[in-house]
Structure formats: structure tokens, C-alpha cells
Design an enzyme around this catalytic site. Structure first.
Site, short mmCIF file in Angstrom:
data_model
loop_
_atom_site.label_atom_id
_atom_site.label_comp_id
_atom_site.label_asym_id
_atom_site.label_seq_id
_atom_site.Cartn_x
_atom_site.Cartn_y
_atom_site.Cartn_z
N CYS A 119 22.89 3.89 2.84
CA CYS A 119 24.58 2.87 2.44
C CYS A 119 24.88 3.06 1.07
O CYS A 119 25.93 2.61 0.99
CB CYS A 119 23.81 0.72 2.63
SG CYS A 119 22.98 0.05 3.85
N HIS A 261 30.06 -1.94 -1.43
CA HIS A 261 29.26 -1.65 -0.78
C HIS A 261 28.30 -2.83 -0.33
O HIS A 261 28.44 -3.88 -0.83
CB HIS A 261 27.81 -0.43 -0.55
CG HIS A 261 27.31 -0.98 0.70
ND1 HIS A 261 27.28 -1.17 1.94
CD2 HIS A 261 25.87 -1.20 0.58
CE1 HIS A 261 26.25 -1.31 2.96
NE2 HIS A 261 25.53 -1.69 1.64
N ASN A 291 26.24 -6.67 6.97
CA ASN A 291 26.10 -4.66 6.52
C ASN A 291 26.28 -4.13 7.59
O ASN A 291 26.08 -4.22 8.09
CB ASN A 291 24.87 -5.56 5.67
CG ASN A 291 24.73 -4.18 4.99
OD1 ASN A 291 24.97 -2.60 5.18
ND2 ASN A 291 23.28 -3.86 4.33
#
Ligand code: COA
Length: 352
Positions: A119, A261, A291
Site C-alpha cells: 500500500c 493511504h 482500501n
């Protein structure tokens, strides 16, 4: 707050932005019909209410090409020297996804490679793309963050299936001046491999080979120790963001927008709070996309830019955390982009 001077005197400047989400939307209610979970549990624990999921047969490169095309259009160019794809879900373990994406975008001949930092991939990708420019290796770079986590998450795993979504976001960087809006830097990047087991797909690599019959089918799926990851995500993103501010001789009050993020709304709020940043300066779209891994920061940027919640000249702090463990942060002054195409509005144009 301009980036540090590079030996070449050049800076990397963001000049295009695009994003793409697969059309299929999966709501919490839909997940609750097949998993032992509920809309209320998911919203309370993660802040997510829906996510986009790729169709069977749709691969990461398919999403990346769409986002890349929109970013090139936003930059008003069809000519870049390099294509970088940040992803945890490449089309294949070999070769990289970027060369295929480049050729499908008509960029055959451009340098093309993947970045694997889970990520944190987009921030690592920004640092790599910016370095190609400041080193004089490239004059324009297309950077795409793209992931199809639905291809590696066990659909019966209620902990992970609720969190992740699929999508792609892309930016174009060009050579320019450090004092221009859009100039990227300073960067803080880091890792700690002792946390390897916190986020992992155990099988399929050289450690646990994908010989038929050998791997536990469960080992082919994404596994995460959620509670520990939560704690690391907050502390690592906060520390990395603070390190970046210190590097740039900036204070948190100098930051107009924090773009983390998009892991989980509770994580994002904790990072903002620990940094001492008012919650209204937090840029978030996790509620509608979940996500999306390496795609999450450019998707959040595109969402904010098309909704005009970020304005040209605003000072932004991007920060990310992911498997590895990896983390990274970067400063950026938001540029005036002439057009940004929203994922489902292919004809539409919005100036930021
Ligand atoms: N629906 C209902 N209950 C669920 C559930 C779901 N989807 N997922 C887990 N539970 C249950 C657990 O089984 C547990 O039950 P128990 O108490 O009977 O054992 C209970 O809810 C609490 O589980 P726990 O894991 O402690 O919940 P949590 O508050 O830590 O939330 C996460 C779980 C995954 C949402 C949270 O840990 C998290 O967001 N972690 C970070 C994930 C992330 O952002 N990763 C990406 C970083 S890059």
C-alpha cells in the site's frame, strides 16, 4: 516548502491526474448477505460503506490502462519516457505489468517497470518517478497505482473482504522548477522487514512455491494481522509525516491537506489527530472505495480534485503505510490541472 535542490536543478512536477474504478459496486449490505457481518459493524470499524470490484477476467492492467489514459489526457500529452506501475496484484508474477500497460497506451519503447511496496507503492513510485526526472533519465513519467485485491482476498474471509476494493489512479510528472505548483518532494521512505508476517500472501513466490498440490489453498490468499497492522499504520504514517515536515523545515500548520493511504477511517483520523491536524484538512474517500492498495492516494486525489475540495496552491502532505512493512511520505503543492476525467464520466471534464 519547495523540494530540495537536485544536482540537475530540475524538479518533478505533477501535471496530470486520472483514475478509474470498475463499474461494479459491492455494498456492505451485499457482503452481509453472504458473510457473517453487518453494515453497522463495517461502518463503525472501518468507515467503509461500499467498494468497486473487478469483473471475473478483469486484471490489474485493464484498470491501469484506463487510469493511465485519463492521466495522459489530463496532462495533454501522449508522450512519456517511462511508465511505472505500483501494484501488489500484477497480472502475472513474470513479466512486470508496466510494459503491457505502456504498449496498450501506445507508449511502446518507453521504459516500463513495476514497484512492489504494497500500500506504500504509490509514494515509492512517486519517489522513483521523480528521481528519473531529476536525474535527467526521463522528461515525462506516467505513474499508475493499480490493484485488484479481489483477486487475492478470500471472498469468505470476513475480516479482509470488507476492507479491500479494486481501482487505479495515475499521475503524469514532467521536468520543471522546484518553485512551481505541482513540484513533488521532500520524501521520507522506510521499511521494517521484521514485520513481514503482518501482511502476507504466503504462497506463490520462491519461498513457498506454487507447485500444484503443495500449498495450502489458504496460503494463496491475502492474510493480515489486523490489530497489529492498525497500530503500525498509525504510528508509522505519523512518524513518516513528521519526518517529512522536519526535512522541509515545515510545521503541521503549514499543511492544508493531509492525503493518507486510505486504509480505514479510524486509522486516518488517528494519524491526523496525532499530527495535530484539524480533521477538516483530512482528504478521504475510503467510505466509497475501501482500501484500494497502491491506487488509494491517487484515487483520493482525483476524488478531491473533481469535487473541488482541494484547490490549486494548497500544500499537501501524502503519507502511506503497507505490507513489508513499508511506509513513505511526500510533500506537494497542488497544481492547476486543466482537466480531470472522473472514473464514470469519460466524456466529462472538470478543471481543478
Ligand atoms: N464482521 C463482524 N465481525 C467481525 C468482522 C466482520 N467483518 N471481522 C472480524 N470480526 C469480529 C472478530 O472475529 C472478533 O470477534 P471476537 O471478539 O468474537 O473474537 C471481533 O469482530 C473483533 O475483531 P478485531 O479483529 O479485534 O476487530 P478490530 O476492531 O481490530 O477490527 C479490522 C478489525 C481488520 C477492521 C481492524 O483491525 C483494522 O482495520 N486493521 C487494519 C486494517 C488495514 O487497514 N489494513 C491495511 C493497512 S495498509
Amino acid at each position: 516548502m519547495p523540494p530540495p535542490p537536485s544536482p540537475s536543478g530540475r524538479a518533478a512536477v505533477l501535471c496530470g491526474l486520472g483514475s478509474w474504478l470498475p463499474p461494479r459496486v459491492v455494498t456492505n449490505e451485499e457482503l452481509s448477505r453472504r458473510l457473517d457481518t453487518s453494515d453497522a459493524w463495517i461502518r463503525t470499524r472501518t468507515g467503509i460503506s461500499r467498494r468497486h470490484i473487478a469483473e471475473p477476467g478483469q486484471a490489474t492492467s485493464d484498470l491501469a490502462v484506463e487510469a493511465g489514459r485519463r492521466a495522459l489526457r489530463s496532462a495533454g500529452t501522449d508522450d512519456v519516457d517511462a511508465v511505472v506501475v505500483a501494484t501488489t496484484t500484477p497480472d502475472r508474477s513474470c513479466p512486470a505489468t508496466a510494459p503491457l500497460v505502456a504498449s496498450r497506451l501506445g507508449l511502446r519503447g518507453a521504459a516500463a517497470f513495476d514497484i512492489s511496496a504494497v500500500c506504500t507503492g504509490f509514494v515509492y513510485g512517486l519517489a522513483s518517478a521523480a528521481s528519473l526526472i531529476t536525474a535527467g533519465v526521463a522528461t515525462r513519467v506516467l505513474l499508475i497505482g493499480a490493484d485488484t485485491y479481489s483477486t487475492i482476498v478470500d471472498p469468505h474471509d470476513r475480516t479482509n473482504a470488507i476492507i479491500f476494493g479494486d481501482g487505479a489512479g495515475a499521475v503524469v510528472l514532467r521536468g520543471g522548477r522546484a518553485d512551481e505548483p505541482g513540484a513533488v518532494g521532500h520524501f521520507d521512505l522506510g521499511s521494517d522487514g521484521t514485520g513481514e508476517e503482518l501482511i502476507m500472501v504466503a504462497a506463490g513466490g520462491s519461498r513457498q512455491r506454487s507447485t500444484p498440490g503443495e500449498a495450502d489453498p489458504q496460503d494463496r490468499y491475502f492474510a493480515m494481522r489486523g490489530k497489529e497492522v492498525f497500530r503500525h499504520a498509525v504510528t508509522r504514517m505519523t512518524a513518516s509525516a513528521q519526518a517529512t515536515l522536519t526535512m522541509a523545515d515545515c510545521k503541521v500548520e503549514d499543511i492544508d491537506r493531509l492525503v493518507p493511504h486510505q486504509a480505514n477511517l479510524r486509522i486516518l483520523r488517528s494519524v491526523a489527530e496525532d499530527l495535530g491536524l484539524p480533521p477538516e484538512r483530512l482528504v478521504t474517500n475510503v467510505e466509497s472505495v475501501g482500501n484500494t492498495g497502491a491506487a488509494s492516494i491517487p484515487l483520493a486525489l482525483a476524488d478531491a480534485a473533481t469535487r473541488h475540495t482541494v484547490q490549486p496552491g494548497e500544500r499537501m502532505l501524502l503519507t502511506a503505510f503497507g505490507g513489508g512493512l513499508t511506509w513513505g511520505s511526500c510533500l506537494l503543492t497542488w497544481p492547476a490541472l486543466s482537466r480531470i476525467d472522473t472514473p464514470h464520466n469519460t466524456g466529462g471534464t472538470q478543471a481543478s
